[in-house]
Scaffold this motif. Structure first.
Motif, PDB file in Angstrom:
ATOM      1  N   ILE A   1      25.356   7.695  11.249  1.00 23.84           N
ATOM      2  CA  ILE A   1      24.578   8.633  10.439  1.00 23.84           C
ATOM      3  C   ILE A   1      23.614   7.877   9.529  1.00 23.84           C
ATOM      4  CG2 ILE A   1      24.702  10.340   8.575  1.00 23.84           C
ATOM      5  CD1 ILE A   1      27.338  11.319   9.887  1.00 23.84           C
ATOM      6  N   LEU A   2      24.091   6.810   8.886  1.00 19.93           N
ATOM      7  CA  LEU A   2      23.230   6.043   7.979  1.00 19.93           C
ATOM      8  C   LEU A   2      22.078   5.362   8.711  1.00 19.93           C
ATOM      9  CD1 LEU A   2      25.935   4.549   5.615  1.00 19.93           C
ATOM     10  CD2 LEU A   2      24.251   6.316   5.062  1.00 19.93           C
ATOM     11  N   MET A   3      22.312   4.938   9.965  1.00 23.26           N
ATOM     12  CA  MET A   3      21.233   4.347  10.759  1.00 23.26           C
ATOM     13  C   MET A   3      20.270   5.421  11.257  1.00 23.26           C
ATOM     14  SD  MET A   3      22.799   1.376  13.214  1.00 23.26           S
ATOM     15  CE  MET A   3      23.753   2.535  14.173  1.00 23.26           C
ATOM     16  N   GLY A   4      20.752   6.650  11.319  1.00 27.27           N
ATOM     17  CA  GLY A   4      19.948   7.724  11.884  1.00 27.27           C
ATOM     18  C   GLY A   4      20.116   7.821  13.389  1.00 27.27           C
ATOM     19  N   ALA A   5      21.174   7.220  13.921  1.00 24.63           N
ATOM     20  CA  ALA A   5      21.441   7.235  15.360  1.00 24.63           C
ATOM     21  C   ALA A   5      22.147   8.532  15.730  1.00 24.63           C
ATOM     22  CB  ALA A   5      22.280   6.022  15.753  1.00 24.63           C
ATOM     23  N   LEU A   6      21.378   9.595  15.799  1.00 26.63           N
ATOM     24  CA  LEU A   6      21.898  10.937  16.040  1.00 26.63           C
ATOM     25  C   LEU A   6      21.221  11.553  17.255  1.00 26.63           C
ATOM     26  CD1 LEU A   6      21.745  12.130  12.338  1.00 26.63           C
ATOM     27  CD2 LEU A   6      23.766  11.348  13.587  1.00 26.63           C
ATOM     28  N   PRO A   7      21.871  12.512  17.906  1.00 27.21           N
ATOM     29  CA  PRO A   7      21.253  13.167  19.056  1.00 27.21           C
ATOM     30  C   PRO A   7      19.846  13.680  18.728  1.00 27.21           C
ATOM     31  CG  PRO A   7      23.551  13.795  18.903  1.00 27.21           C
ATOM     32  CD  PRO A   7      23.226  13.016  17.645  1.00 27.21           C
TER      33      PRO A   7
ATOM     34  N   GLU B   1      31.109  16.963  10.042  1.00 29.32           N
ATOM     35  CA  GLU B   1      31.700  17.924  10.971  1.00 29.32           C
ATOM     36  C   GLU B   1      30.675  18.346  12.018  1.00 29.32           C
ATOM     37  OE1 GLU B   1      33.125  20.927   8.322  1.00 29.32           O
ATOM     38  OE2 GLU B   1      34.895  19.759   7.772  1.00 29.32           O
ATOM     39  N   THR B   2      29.422  18.524  11.609  1.00 26.26           N
ATOM     40  CA  THR B   2      28.360  18.909  12.538  1.00 26.26           C
ATOM     41  C   THR B   2      28.136  17.825  13.580  1.00 26.26           C
ATOM     42  OG1 THR B   2      27.276  20.232  10.845  1.00 26.26           O
ATOM     43  CG2 THR B   2      25.930  19.575  12.725  1.00 26.26           C
ATOM     44  N   VAL B   3      28.086  16.577  13.146  1.00 25.65           N
ATOM     45  CA  VAL B   3      27.870  15.475  14.079  1.00 25.65           C
ATOM     46  C   VAL B   3      29.048  15.333  15.032  1.00 25.65           C
ATOM     47  CG1 VAL B   3      27.577  12.978  14.286  1.00 25.65           C
ATOM     48  CG2 VAL B   3      26.302  14.241  12.564  1.00 25.65           C
TER      49      VAL B   3
ATOM     50  N   VAL C   1      33.753   8.636  18.998  1.00 29.06           N
ATOM     51  CA  VAL C   1      33.557   8.292  17.589  1.00 29.06           C
ATOM     52  C   VAL C   1      34.685   8.959  16.807  1.00 29.06           C
ATOM     53  CG1 VAL C   1      31.949   8.299  15.646  1.00 29.06           C
ATOM     54  CG2 VAL C   1      31.070   8.229  17.977  1.00 29.06           C
ATOM     55  N   ALA C   2      35.839   8.317  16.836  1.00 32.42           N
ATOM     56  CA  ALA C   2      37.028   8.920  16.234  1.00 32.42           C
ATOM     57  C   ALA C   2      37.202   8.545  14.770  1.00 32.42           C
ATOM     58  CB  ALA C   2      38.265   8.503  17.021  1.00 32.42           C
ATOM     59  N   ASP C   3      36.676   7.374  14.370  1.00 32.38           N
ATOM     60  CA  ASP C   3      36.902   6.958  12.990  1.00 32.38           C
ATOM     61  C   ASP C   3      35.685   7.266  12.118  1.00 32.38           C
ATOM     62  OD1 ASP C   3      35.526   3.911  12.596  1.00 32.38           O
ATOM     63  OD2 ASP C   3      35.885   4.585  14.642  1.00 32.38           O
ATOM     64  N   VAL C   4      35.956   7.568  10.881  1.00 30.78           N
ATOM     65  CA  VAL C   4      34.931   7.976   9.924  1.00 30.78           C
ATOM     66  C   VAL C   4      33.926   6.855   9.669  1.00 30.78           C
ATOM     67  CG1 VAL C   4      34.528   8.735   7.545  1.00 30.78           C
ATOM     68  CG2 VAL C   4      36.410   9.699   8.853  1.00 30.78           C
ATOM     69  N   GLU C   5      34.382   5.611   9.610  1.00 33.68           N
ATOM     70  CA  GLU C   5      33.476   4.491   9.329  1.00 33.68           C
ATOM     71  C   GLU C   5      32.392   4.355  10.389  1.00 33.68           C
ATOM     72  OE1 GLU C   5      35.424   0.787   8.510  1.00 33.68           O
ATOM     73  OE2 GLU C   5      36.804   1.719   7.108  1.00 33.68           O
ATOM     74  N   THR C   6      32.771   4.469  11.665  1.00 39.42           N
ATOM     75  CA  THR C   6      31.787   4.369  12.742  1.00 39.42           C
ATOM     76  C   THR C   6      30.809   5.533  12.671  1.00 39.42           C
ATOM     77  OG1 THR C   6      33.356   3.218  14.156  1.00 39.42           O
ATOM     78  CG2 THR C   6      31.479   4.225  15.240  1.00 39.42           C
ATOM     79  N   LEU C   7      31.306   6.723  12.440  1.00 38.08           N
ATOM     80  CA  LEU C   7      30.440   7.892  12.330  1.00 38.08           C
ATOM     81  C   LEU C   7      29.482   7.747  11.156  1.00 38.08           C
ATOM     82  CD1 LEU C   7      29.650  10.661  13.362  1.00 38.08           C
ATOM     83  CD2 LEU C   7      31.484  11.631  11.982  1.00 38.08           C
ATOM     84  N   GLN C   8      29.971   7.276  10.022  1.00 39.83           N
ATOM     85  CA  GLN C   8      29.101   7.073   8.860  1.00 39.83           C
ATOM     86  C   GLN C   8      28.018   6.038   9.163  1.00 39.83           C
ATOM     87  OE1 GLN C   8      31.980   6.123   5.794  1.00 39.83           O
ATOM     88  NE2 GLN C   8      31.845   8.200   4.960  1.00 39.83           N
TER      89      GLN C   8
END
Length: 94
Positions: free
Chosen positions: A49-55, A7-9, A39-46
């Motif tokens: 996040i797992l790669m660490g590709a975050l702001p 939710e935060t991301v 980033v509408a789907d959970v799989e892409t967001l996950q």
């Protein structure tokens, strides 16, 4: 991964698309992720996040073809153009 993290991301991604897309950055360029968009789907967001590709994370574009090879922290990841278009970046100054 907790629901709160997702939710935060999603909230941080917002709807702002100002800035350069990672897909438009050149090989050898160092950039900082400023936003995640579409980033509408959970799989892409996950996956992000797992790669660490975050702001706030710094990325080096190692190659652009046939896939984008990016350096993120001490790891390297191959991503397709579709994912690279969802990552908004700004160039880092020396």
């Amino acid at each position: 991964m907790s629901r709160t993290t997702m939710e935060t991301v999603k909230a941080a991604g917002g709807l702002s698309v100002a800035g350069q897309r990672l897909a438009d950055a050149g090989a050898g360029e160092r950039v900082q992720i400023t936003n995640l968009v579409d980033v509408a789907d959970v799989e892409t967001l996950q996956k992000m996040i797992l790669m660490g590709a975050l702001p706030g994370k710094r990325v080096e574009i190692i190659q652009r073809f046939p896939a984008f090879l990016i350096g993120l922290g001490n790891s390297q990841f191959a991503i397709d153009r579709e994912l690279a278009e969802k990552i908004v970046v700004q160039p880092l100054t020396a």
